[in-house]
Design an enzyme around this catalytic site. Structure first.
Site, mmCIF file in Angstrom:
data_model
loop_
_atom_site.group_PDB
_atom_site.id
_atom_site.type_symbol
_atom_site.label_atom_id
_atom_site.label_comp_id
_atom_site.label_asym_id
_atom_site.label_seq_id
_atom_site.Cartn_x
_atom_site.Cartn_y
_atom_site.Cartn_z
ATOM 1 N N HIS A 1 23.937 11.298 -46.423
ATOM 2 C CA HIS A 1 23.936 11.969 -44.897
ATOM 3 C C HIS A 1 22.646 12.887 -44.922
ATOM 4 C CE1 HIS A 1 27.940 9.928 -43.650
ATOM 5 N NE2 HIS A 1 27.324 8.575 -43.627
ATOM 6 N N LYS B 1 38.013 2.446 -33.915
ATOM 7 C CA LYS B 1 38.474 3.320 -35.177
ATOM 8 C C LYS B 1 39.418 4.096 -35.093
ATOM 9 C CE LYS B 1 34.507 2.034 -37.873
ATOM 10 N NZ LYS B 1 32.907 3.160 -38.454
ATOM 11 N N SER C 1 31.492 8.074 -46.925
ATOM 12 C CA SER C 1 32.888 8.270 -46.239
ATOM 13 C C SER C 1 33.423 8.621 -45.995
ATOM 14 C CB SER C 1 32.267 9.050 -45.036
ATOM 15 O OG SER C 1 31.350 9.241 -44.592
HETATM 16 P P1 ADP Z 1 28.086 4.121 -39.606
HETATM 17 O O1 ADP Z 1 29.918 4.234 -39.711
HETATM 18 O O2 ADP Z 1 27.664 3.897 -38.900
HETATM 19 O O3 ADP Z 1 28.544 2.910 -41.526
HETATM 20 P P2 ADP Z 1 28.402 6.329 -41.652
HETATM 21 O O4 ADP Z 1 28.221 7.465 -40.732
HETATM 22 O O5 ADP Z 1 29.151 5.909 -42.804
HETATM 23 O O6 ADP Z 1 28.120 5.234 -39.688
HETATM 24 O O7 ADP Z 1 27.050 6.170 -41.839
HETATM 25 C C1 ADP Z 1 25.197 6.066 -40.653
HETATM 26 C C2 ADP Z 1 24.450 5.806 -41.633
HETATM 27 O O8 ADP Z 1 23.785 6.603 -42.862
HETATM 28 C C3 ADP Z 1 24.110 4.672 -42.151
HETATM 29 O O9 ADP Z 1 22.738 4.526 -41.735
HETATM 30 C C4 ADP Z 1 24.771 4.656 -43.604
HETATM 31 O O10 ADP Z 1 24.103 3.308 -44.480
HETATM 32 C C5 ADP Z 1 23.870 5.739 -44.013
HETATM 33 N N1 ADP Z 1 24.461 5.996 -44.787
HETATM 34 C C6 ADP Z 1 25.727 6.223 -45.492
HETATM 35 N N2 ADP Z 1 25.452 6.991 -46.876
HETATM 36 C C7 ADP Z 1 25.141 7.145 -47.254
HETATM 37 C C8 ADP Z 1 24.310 7.763 -48.412
HETATM 38 N N3 ADP Z 1 25.457 7.738 -49.113
HETATM 39 N N4 ADP Z 1 22.666 7.285 -48.981
HETATM 40 C C9 ADP Z 1 21.894 7.007 -48.237
HETATM 41 N N5 ADP Z 1 22.606 6.983 -46.562
HETATM 42 C C10 ADP Z 1 23.780 7.230 -46.903
#
Ligand code: ADP
Length: 156
Positions: free
Chosen positions: A17, A41, A128
């Site tokens: 992120h 969630k 995450s």
């Molecule tokens: P959500 O629950 O909306 O998927 P996340 O917090 O998991 O939210 O992720 C938010 C955004 O960041 C999403 O577009 C996800 O694809 C992106 N993302 C999560 N992890 C990574 C990573 N390791 N590299 C690049 N983008 C990521």
């Protein structure tokens, strides 16, 4: 003034992120990292904790703000006068969901563009939920999350 919104659960924020945040901060005048309040969630960290961890992590970027929101993302983006929604893409598995979401959002708000940033290969495996599981079983997450998050995962 070009403003982008980067929405997500961020439960917790990872280095993947952070990479997206830092690259987005270079591309836009202002970036709003928007933590989604999703009543369906049960998160590991409260909304307040997630916002605080992102604020601490994003402190070096003066044009990045951190907020939370509930409801439709496009309504929130309009309220914030953002032209762009930013999402990160990892493997092909992200594509289906992101494609559907981007097209749905475009249908509702054609004036707002979704921008996809390809993950850095270093973070392509990182999520995450994996971080939560690894830390739960005492594994080493020091290269996966920002330093402030390591302590929070140990405490929480
Ligand atoms: P959500 O629950 O909306 O998927 P996340 O917090 O998991 O939210 O992720 C938010 C955004 O960041 C999403 O577009 C996800 O694809 C992106 N993302 C999560 N992890 C990574 C990573 N390791 N590299 C690049 N983008 C990521």
């Amino acid at each position: 003034m070009k403003r982008a919104i980067y929405p997500g659960s961020f439960d917790p924020i990872t280095n993947g992120h952070l990479d997206i945040i830092s690259r987005t901060a270079r591309l836009f005048d202002q970036v709003v990292v928007a933590v989604i309040r999703n009543p369906e969630k049960i998160p590991r960290f409260s909304l307040k904790q997630r916002v605080a961890m992102i604020k601490q992590t994003a402190a070096p970027f003066p044009n990045v703000a951190v907020e939370s929101f509930a409801g439709l993302l496009v309504d929130y983006a309009r309220e914030k006068k953002a032209q762009v929604i930013v999402r990160g893409l990892r493997a092909v598995s992200d594509f289906d969901y992101e494609f559907q979401m981007a097209l749905t959002n475009r249908k509702m708000a054609p004036e707002i563009e979704t921008f996809f940033l390809m993950t850095d290969y270093k973070y392509s495996y990182l999520s995450s939920s994996f971080v939560r599981q690894i830390s739960h079983f005492g594994g080493d997450i020091s290269e996966m999350v920002p330093p402030g998050v390591i302590d929070k995962l140990k405490q929480n």
